[in-house]
Design a protein around this motif. Structure first.
Motif, PDB file in Angstrom:
ATOM      1  N   ARG A 231      48.963  32.780  32.949  1.00  0.00           N
ATOM      2  CA  ARG A 231      48.971  34.235  33.130  1.00  0.00           C
ATOM      3  C   ARG A 231      48.463  34.634  34.511  1.00  0.00           C
ATOM      4  NH1 ARG A 231      47.102  35.890  26.919  1.00  0.00           N
ATOM      5  NH2 ARG A 231      48.815  34.740  25.931  1.00  0.00           N
ATOM      6  N   VAL A 232      47.488  33.895  35.038  1.00  0.00           N
ATOM      7  CA  VAL A 232      47.058  34.152  36.412  1.00  0.00           C
ATOM      8  C   VAL A 232      48.222  33.944  37.363  1.00  0.00           C
ATOM      9  CG1 VAL A 232      45.597  33.274  38.292  1.00  0.00           C
ATOM     10  CG2 VAL A 232      44.614  33.663  36.027  1.00  0.00           C
ATOM     11  N   ASN A 233      48.992  32.891  37.104  1.00  0.00           N
ATOM     12  CA  ASN A 233      50.162  32.602  37.931  1.00  0.00           C
ATOM     13  C   ASN A 233      51.252  33.650  37.758  1.00  0.00           C
ATOM     14  OD1 ASN A 233      53.059  30.888  37.468  1.00  0.00           O
ATOM     15  ND2 ASN A 233      52.109  30.698  39.472  1.00  0.00           N
ATOM     16  N   ALA A 234      51.626  33.947  36.520  1.00  0.00           N
ATOM     17  CA  ALA A 234      52.757  34.840  36.261  1.00  0.00           C
ATOM     18  C   ALA A 234      52.482  36.275  36.708  1.00  0.00           C
ATOM     19  CB  ALA A 234      53.100  34.817  34.766  1.00  0.00           C
ATOM     20  N   ASP A 235      51.228  36.725  36.561  1.00  0.00           N
ATOM     21  CA  ASP A 235      50.883  38.115  36.883  1.00  0.00           C
ATOM     22  C   ASP A 235      50.262  38.275  38.269  1.00  0.00           C
ATOM     23  OD1 ASP A 235      51.782  38.653  34.345  1.00  0.00           O
ATOM     24  OD2 ASP A 235      49.785  38.722  33.443  1.00  0.00           O
ATOM     25  N   PRO A 296      31.022  45.322  34.760  1.00  0.00           N
ATOM     26  CA  PRO A 296      30.927  44.063  34.020  1.00  0.00           C
ATOM     27  C   PRO A 296      31.563  42.894  34.773  1.00  0.00           C
ATOM     28  CG  PRO A 296      32.563  45.522  33.034  1.00  0.00           C
ATOM     29  CD  PRO A 296      31.838  46.326  34.067  1.00  0.00           C
ATOM     30  N   ALA A 297      30.865  41.768  34.757  1.00  0.00           N
ATOM     31  CA  ALA A 297      31.397  40.517  35.306  1.00  0.00           C
ATOM     32  C   ALA A 297      31.942  39.718  34.134  1.00  0.00           C
ATOM     33  CB  ALA A 297      30.313  39.739  36.037  1.00  0.00           C
ATOM     34  N   ILE A 298      33.255  39.567  34.088  1.00  0.00           N
ATOM     35  CA  ILE A 298      33.924  38.915  32.962  1.00  0.00           C
ATOM     36  C   ILE A 298      34.401  37.544  33.409  1.00  0.00           C
ATOM     37  CG2 ILE A 298      35.878  39.043  31.378  1.00  0.00           C
ATOM     38  CD1 ILE A 298      35.731  42.112  31.690  1.00  0.00           C
ATOM     39  N   SER A 299      34.088  36.535  32.612  1.00  0.00           N
ATOM     40  CA  SER A 299      34.483  35.171  32.963  1.00  0.00           C
ATOM     41  C   SER A 299      35.080  34.457  31.768  1.00  0.00           C
ATOM     42  CB  SER A 299      33.278  34.374  33.485  1.00  0.00           C
ATOM     43  OG  SER A 299      32.270  34.278  32.499  1.00  0.00           O
ATOM     44  N   LEU A 316      38.690  38.213  40.726  1.00  0.00           N
ATOM     45  CA  LEU A 316      38.361  38.435  42.127  1.00  0.00           C
ATOM     46  C   LEU A 316      37.812  39.841  42.302  1.00  0.00           C
ATOM     47  CD1 LEU A 316      38.610  36.931  44.873  1.00  0.00           C
ATOM     48  CD2 LEU A 316      40.811  38.096  45.176  1.00  0.00           C
ATOM     49  N   ARG A 317      36.737  39.975  43.080  1.00  0.00           N
ATOM     50  CA  ARG A 317      36.105  41.279  43.250  1.00  0.00           C
ATOM     51  C   ARG A 317      37.061  42.262  43.932  1.00  0.00           C
ATOM     52  NH1 ARG A 317      31.490  38.054  44.621  1.00  0.00           N
ATOM     53  NH2 ARG A 317      31.816  38.441  46.843  1.00  0.00           N
ATOM     54  N   PRO A 318      37.011  43.544  43.549  1.00  0.00           N
ATOM     55  CA  PRO A 318      37.934  44.535  44.110  1.00  0.00           C
ATOM     56  C   PRO A 318      37.896  44.601  45.634  1.00  0.00           C
ATOM     57  CG  PRO A 318      36.863  45.435  42.171  1.00  0.00           C
ATOM     58  CD  PRO A 318      36.201  44.118  42.448  1.00  0.00           C
ATOM     59  N   GLU A 319      36.707  44.423  46.241  1.00  0.00           N
ATOM     60  CA  GLU A 319      36.632  44.494  47.702  1.00  0.00           C
ATOM     61  C   GLU A 319      37.331  43.321  48.379  1.00  0.00           C
ATOM     62  OE1 GLU A 319      32.558  42.815  46.355  1.00  0.00           O
ATOM     63  OE2 GLU A 319      34.090  44.222  45.635  1.00  0.00           O
ATOM     64  N   LYS A 320      37.671  42.295  47.586  1.00  0.00           N
ATOM     65  CA  LYS A 320      38.429  41.166  48.122  1.00  0.00           C
ATOM     66  C   LYS A 320      39.885  41.179  47.655  1.00  0.00           C
ATOM     67  CE  LYS A 320      34.595  37.991  48.926  1.00  0.00           C
ATOM     68  NZ  LYS A 320      34.107  36.599  48.762  1.00  0.00           N
ATOM     69  N   GLY A 321      40.298  42.295  47.066  1.00  0.00           N
ATOM     70  CA  GLY A 321      41.685  42.425  46.646  1.00  0.00           C
ATOM     71  C   GLY A 321      41.939  42.219  45.178  1.00  0.00           C
ATOM     72  N   GLY A 322      40.879  42.064  44.380  1.00  0.00           N
ATOM     73  CA  GLY A 322      41.062  41.867  42.951  1.00  0.00           C
ATOM     74  C   GLY A 322      41.262  43.180  42.200  1.00  0.00           C
ATOM     75  N   ASP A 323      41.708  43.065  40.956  1.00  0.00           N
ATOM     76  CA  ASP A 323      41.946  44.222  40.097  1.00  0.00           C
ATOM     77  C   ASP A 323      41.160  43.999  38.808  1.00  0.00           C
ATOM     78  OD1 ASP A 323      43.003  45.981  38.124  1.00  0.00           O
ATOM     79  OD2 ASP A 323      44.869  46.178  39.254  1.00  0.00           O
ATOM     80  N   ALA A 324      40.036  44.698  38.671  1.00  0.00           N
ATOM     81  CA  ALA A 324      39.139  44.477  37.538  1.00  0.00           C
ATOM     82  C   ALA A 324      39.808  44.774  36.202  1.00  0.00           C
ATOM     83  CB  ALA A 324      37.878  45.328  37.697  1.00  0.00           C
ATOM     84  N   GLU A 325      40.600  45.824  36.144  1.00  0.00           N
ATOM     85  CA  GLU A 325      41.261  46.177  34.883  1.00  0.00           C
ATOM     86  C   GLU A 325      42.319  45.140  34.513  1.00  0.00           C
ATOM     87  OE1 GLU A 325      42.776  50.116  34.720  1.00  0.00           O
ATOM     88  OE2 GLU A 325      40.844  51.071  35.159  1.00  0.00           O
ATOM     89  N   GLN A 326      43.054  44.661  35.501  1.00  0.00           N
ATOM     90  CA  GLN A 326      44.066  43.628  35.234  1.00  0.00           C
ATOM     91  C   GLN A 326      43.410  42.365  34.696  1.00  0.00           C
ATOM     92  OE1 GLN A 326      45.913  41.828  38.677  1.00  0.00           O
ATOM     93  NE2 GLN A 326      47.906  41.686  37.662  1.00  0.00           N
ATOM     94  N   TRP A 327      42.294  41.960  35.304  1.00  0.00           N
ATOM     95  CA  TRP A 327      41.582  40.757  34.861  1.00  0.00           C
ATOM     96  C   TRP A 327      41.010  40.953  33.463  1.00  0.00           C
ATOM     97  CZ3 TRP A 327      41.046  35.842  34.923  1.00  0.00           C
ATOM     98  CH2 TRP A 327      39.867  35.228  34.502  1.00  0.00           C
ATOM     99  N   ALA A 328      40.405  42.087  33.204  1.00  0.00           N
ATOM    100  CA  ALA A 328      39.841  42.351  31.879  1.00  0.00           C
ATOM    101  C   ALA A 328      40.929  42.320  30.811  1.00  0.00           C
ATOM    102  CB  ALA A 328      39.129  43.702  31.874  1.00  0.00           C
ATOM    103  N   GLY A 329      42.102  42.886  31.119  1.00  0.00           N
ATOM    104  CA  GLY A 329      43.203  42.871  30.167  1.00  0.00           C
ATOM    105  C   GLY A 329      43.714  41.472  29.908  1.00  0.00           C
ATOM    106  N   LEU A 330      43.789  40.649  30.974  1.00  0.00           N
ATOM    107  CA  LEU A 330      44.232  39.259  30.811  1.00  0.00           C
ATOM    108  C   LEU A 330      43.289  38.502  29.883  1.00  0.00           C
ATOM    109  CD1 LEU A 330      45.405  36.887  33.668  1.00  0.00           C
ATOM    110  CD2 LEU A 330      43.874  36.077  31.881  1.00  0.00           C
ATOM    111  N   VAL A 331      41.984  38.623  30.120  1.00  0.00           N
ATOM    112  CA  VAL A 331      41.006  37.892  29.302  1.00  0.00           C
ATOM    113  C   VAL A 331      41.026  38.386  27.860  1.00  0.00           C
ATOM    114  CG1 VAL A 331      38.556  37.354  29.003  1.00  0.00           C
ATOM    115  CG2 VAL A 331      39.560  37.374  31.305  1.00  0.00           C
TER     116      VAL A 331
END
Length: 342
Positions: A231-235, A296-299, A316-331
């Motif tokens: 999912r990290v790869n596909a999305d 929240p830090a989700i792992s 990945l942190r938002p200031e480095k280009g990450g999307d917190a909502e996308q990551w939370a939804g994936l997990v």
């Protein structure tokens, strides 16, 4: 621990085409013994501490950094920039070579030449690999010669003494302190507070996860590991992948572009980042949420059957280009452990 002469080890390696890690396991010797056997035969003993070694490695220019544990190998191409030394912990914080190093475990180090291949290899007191640096075509060979000369130690014998390997600490929980764990977990403002918290409560990471329950952790199926990579790869999700051992943690920040499963191995084969993960070693997987000042830090964290940590993966942190909502939804959509889902 099996005792073999350096000459015998050199002969056995010459006859073997596999990985030194696997040969050492079959022979019942530390991997470092295979390297030490070649001192004087293309191998030089060198200073092991990061404060001595890493500045010399930085001068090599572009190299490949490799860190592993029993179940996972991470490889990153880059330069060892932005080095910060410390008595208890050292680090490089380059965008590509991002390491956390714990010097007390850096005991044996070697500069290794085998044909046209050159590497720096660091091992702990038991002879297990802590970190390796492999030179590439663009590496500075004059800097390599200087590293071998300037960091060489007086002892250049082809034998070494190793201690017994420390057993993996299994899950360590203190159920009578559960209320304190839940209260103090909810009050965290930084993920680095977690290790202090569990040490104070006489627990370890896996033990705390097993008892704290929702909403802090959620047990996942072992199938969550390949699903995570897919999912990290596909999305095209930006993540921070932490892989390490007691002496070094190596971090990849970015995406997974090329997946290539092969047998039990789950592989990421990107141009400047490789990950090799033994999916069949996974025994427990946890989705973990820790509060911080930035949200929240989700792992997702995987452990082997002995309770050893295989990897941690954060968004990945938002200031480095990450999307917190996308990551939370994936997990949130990774497969849960069956009994927990019922």
């Amino acid at each position: 621990m099996t005792q073999r002469s350096p000459a015998d080890l050199r002969r056995l390696q010459a006859e073997d085409t596999g990985r030194p890690f696997d040969l050492a396991d079959r022979l019942g010797v530390p991997e470092a013994a295979l390297v030490a056997a070649h001192v004087g035969h293309g191998v030089t003993r060198i200073k092991a501490l990061p404060g001595d070694l890493i500045p010399a490695v930085q001068r090599l220019g572009e190299v490949m950094a490799l860190t592993r544990n029993r179940s996972c190998v991470i490889e990153k191409v880059g330069v060892y920039n932005d080095f910060h030394d410390g008595e208890h912990a050292s680090m490089t914080t380059d965008a590509e070579i991002d390491l956390r190093m714990f010097p007390r475990h850096w005991v044996h180090a070697f500069a290794v030449e085998k044909g046209d291949r050159r590497s720096v290899q660091v091992f702990d007191a038991a002879g297990d690999a802590i970190h390796k640096v492999h030179l590439r075509d663009a590496s500075d060979l004059a800097a390599w010669d200087a590293l071998r000369r300037d960091l060489a130690v007086e002892d250049q014998t082809d034998q070494a003494e190793f201690t017994a390997r420390e057993p993996v600490e299994g899950a360590k929980a203190a159920p009578e302190r559960l209320d304190a764990l839940r209260r103090e977990w909810s009050e965290m403002t930084d993920t680095h507070q977690f290790n202090i918290l569990i040490r104070r409560l006489k627990m370890n990471r896996l033990g705390a996860y097993r008892i704290i329950g929702a909403p802090f952790v959620r047990p996942l199926s072992v199938d969550a590991v390949p699903a995570l990579l897919e999912r990290v790869n596909a999305d095209a999700v930006g993540v921070m992948m932490f892989v390490g051992n007691q002496g070094c943690i190596e971090i990849h920040s970015g995406r997974f572009e090329v997946l290539h499963p092969m047998g039990p191995w789950l592989n990421v084969m990107d141009p400047r980042f490789n990950l090799h993960l033994r999916g069949d070693h996974t025994a427990e997987v946890w989705a973990v949420e820790k509060p911080t000042k930035r949200g929240p830090a989700i792992s997702v964290e995987a452990f082997d059957a002995d309770g050893a940590l295989i990897f941690q993966c954060f968004g990945l942190r938002p200031e480095k280009g990450g999307d917190a909502e996308q990551w939370a939804g994936l997990v949130a959509n990774l497969p849960a452990l069956a009994e927990a889902a019922e």
